[in-house]
Scaffold this active site. Structure first.
Site, PDB file in Angstrom:
ATOM      1  N   GLN A  99       0.833  -1.214   0.000  1.00 10.12           N
ATOM      2  CA  GLN A  99       0.000   0.000   0.000  1.00 10.12           C
ATOM      3  C   GLN A  99       0.862   1.257   0.000  1.00 10.12           C
ATOM      4  O   GLN A  99       0.578   2.213  -0.717  1.00 10.12           O
ATOM      5  CB  GLN A  99      -0.880   0.049   1.262  1.00 10.12           C
ATOM      6  CG  GLN A  99      -2.162  -0.693   1.153  1.00 10.12           C
ATOM      7  CD  GLN A  99      -3.048  -0.463   2.379  1.00 10.12           C
ATOM      8  OE1 GLN A  99      -2.600  -0.019   3.428  1.00 10.12           O
ATOM      9  NE2 GLN A  99      -4.320  -0.788   2.231  1.00 10.12           N
ATOM     10  N   ASP A 122       4.353   0.998  11.776  1.00 13.75           N
ATOM     11  CA  ASP A 122       3.361   0.486  12.712  1.00 13.75           C
ATOM     12  C   ASP A 122       2.893   1.623  13.622  1.00 13.75           C
ATOM     13  O   ASP A 122       3.719   2.282  14.265  1.00 13.75           O
ATOM     14  CB  ASP A 122       3.978  -0.649  13.549  1.00 13.75           C
ATOM     15  CG  ASP A 122       2.913  -1.401  14.335  1.00 13.75           C
ATOM     16  OD1 ASP A 122       1.831  -0.828  14.607  1.00 13.75           O
ATOM     17  OD2 ASP A 122       3.157  -2.564  14.678  1.00 13.75           O
ATOM     18  N   ALA A 123       1.588   1.816  13.663  1.00 17.01           N
ATOM     19  CA  ALA A 123       1.007   2.902  14.461  1.00 17.01           C
ATOM     20  C   ALA A 123       1.307   2.756  15.947  1.00 17.01           C
ATOM     21  O   ALA A 123       1.231   3.719  16.699  1.00 17.01           O
ATOM     22  CB  ALA A 123      -0.500   2.942  14.253  1.00 17.01           C
ATOM     23  N   GLU A 140     -10.851   4.713   9.904  1.00 17.05           N
ATOM     24  CA  GLU A 140     -11.121   3.267   9.853  1.00 17.05           C
ATOM     25  C   GLU A 140      -9.862   2.421   9.959  1.00 17.05           C
ATOM     26  O   GLU A 140      -9.703   1.455   9.231  1.00 17.05           O
ATOM     27  CB  GLU A 140     -11.913   2.913   8.587  1.00 17.05           C
ATOM     28  CG  GLU A 140     -13.355   3.306   8.724  1.00 17.05           C
ATOM     29  CD  GLU A 140     -14.192   3.010   7.498  1.00 17.05           C
ATOM     30  OE1 GLU A 140     -14.006   1.946   6.888  1.00 17.05           O
ATOM     31  OE2 GLU A 140     -15.037   3.858   7.173  1.00 17.05           O
ATOM     32  N   HIS A 144      -8.264  -2.143  13.673  1.00 19.63           N
ATOM     33  CA  HIS A 144      -7.311  -3.202  13.287  1.00 19.63           C
ATOM     34  C   HIS A 144      -6.177  -3.364  14.297  1.00 19.63           C
ATOM     35  O   HIS A 144      -5.447  -4.338  14.246  1.00 19.63           O
ATOM     36  CB  HIS A 144      -6.617  -2.836  11.977  1.00 19.63           C
ATOM     37  CG  HIS A 144      -7.479  -2.899  10.764  1.00 19.63           C
ATOM     38  ND1 HIS A 144      -8.158  -4.026  10.385  1.00 19.63           N
ATOM     39  CD2 HIS A 144      -7.744  -1.967   9.810  1.00 19.63           C
ATOM     40  CE1 HIS A 144      -8.807  -3.784   9.254  1.00 19.63           C
ATOM     41  NE2 HIS A 144      -8.576  -2.534   8.888  1.00 19.63           N
TER      42      HIS A 144
END
Ligand code: SAH
Length: 279
Positions: A99, A122-123, A140, A144
């Site tokens: 992505q 990575d958040a 959104e 996750h």
């Protein structure tokens, strides 16, 4: 005993890598729900997705020259729309390397490469120093992630005091049954769903002052009908990109998702401001 398979950053990345062409066929390059101001289902799914992004960027209120982080940026469409319409600079983070690469290419094609950057990251551990952004949004993506509170704390860390944050998240009503919950968790590759009621304390505890918490369930629910119509209209394209079995599977699955979601799915749009540290 639970036999549920827990979503991990890796399984989420694999999910998006495999379903990206599908979403592009039935909607747009945005990977989020559509928005209908009157709650009716007129117009296409793709148009309603663009409309939702427009509404969200209006709520975020970023201005030219500001630096914004997009946590869970997908294919970059919302970030590009935000950068283009406000003049701010956007850094997108996604757990999927594919992505990130696709988003970068798409931004360059649209001549927006100078205002947008996309990274695999990575958040839970954002690759940025403290107080390096004026604003943040997560559309959104929080459902996750392994730990919603930890991600919100990361957002508070990278935002300057007074910086604004916008969250768009699927929530479940408190009376969702365990069956509804586990079905939707698997279907959306979600790690956990919050409730609307839990959100104010979550953002406050992470270091934010809550500004607005909107319940937009009725405005996003027409997405279910719009996607079902798009699936019928685009059958040939989906069959060609995947297979007859995939098409039949996804149509059946969408009908089941709709049934569970109508019973208990909500959707919140929240804005908050990073509290100054001394308060
Ligand atoms: N906000 C985008 C994409 C939503 S899809 C849009 O509206 O179009 C969810 C996104 O969250 C995907 O890009 C996925 O890679 C990202 N994501 C999920 N878990 C993540 C994590 N732990 N860290 C960073 N991104 C994550």
């Amino acid at each position: 005993m639970s036999t549920e398979i827990e979503a991990t950053p890796e399984s989420v990345a694999r999910h998006y890598d495999s379903v990206t062409p599908f979403y592009e066929i039935i909607g747009s390059r945005s990977l989020h729900f559509g928005y209908w101001p009157q709650g009716d289902a007129g117009g296409s799914f793709g148009e309603a997705q663009q409309r939702f992004t427009d509404l969200l960027l209006g709520q975020l209120g970023s201005q030219a020259g500001q630096r914004v982080i997009d946590v869970g940026c997908g294919l970059g469409e919302p970030a590009i729309q935000l950068a283009r319409s406000t003049g701010c600079k956007v850094e997108g983070i996604t757990i999927s390397p594919l992505q990130a690469a696709q988003a970068g290419r798409w931004a360059n094609q649209l001549g927006m490469g100078g205002q947008t950057t996309f990274h695999r990251g990575d958040a839970m551990a954002l690759p940025f120093p403290a107080e390096s952004f004026d604003a943040a949004w997560a559309i959104e993506s929080l459902f996750h992630m392994p730990d919603r509170a930890a991600v919100l704390r990361e957002l508070a860390r990278v935002l300057r005091p007074g910086g604004r944050m916008l969250i768009a998240d699927i929530v479940l009503s408190a009376d969702a049954t365990p069956e509804d919950r586990s079905f939707l968790q698997r279907a959306f590759v979600a790690r956990s769903f919050s409730t609307t009621e839990a959100y104010p304390a979550l953002v406050r505890d992470a270091g934010f002052e809550l500004e607005q918490l909107l319940d937009v369930r009725e405005n996003v629910l027409p997405t279910f009908g719009a996607v079902a119509s798009a699936l019928r209209e685009k059958e040939a394209e989906v069959r060609q990109a995947y297979s007859e079995d995939f098409l039949a599977g996804v149509q059946g699955q969408w009908a089941r998702i709709t049934e569970h979601a109508l019973r208990c799915m909500g959707y919140i749009v929240l804005t908050a401001k990073r509290r100054p540290l001394e308060e």
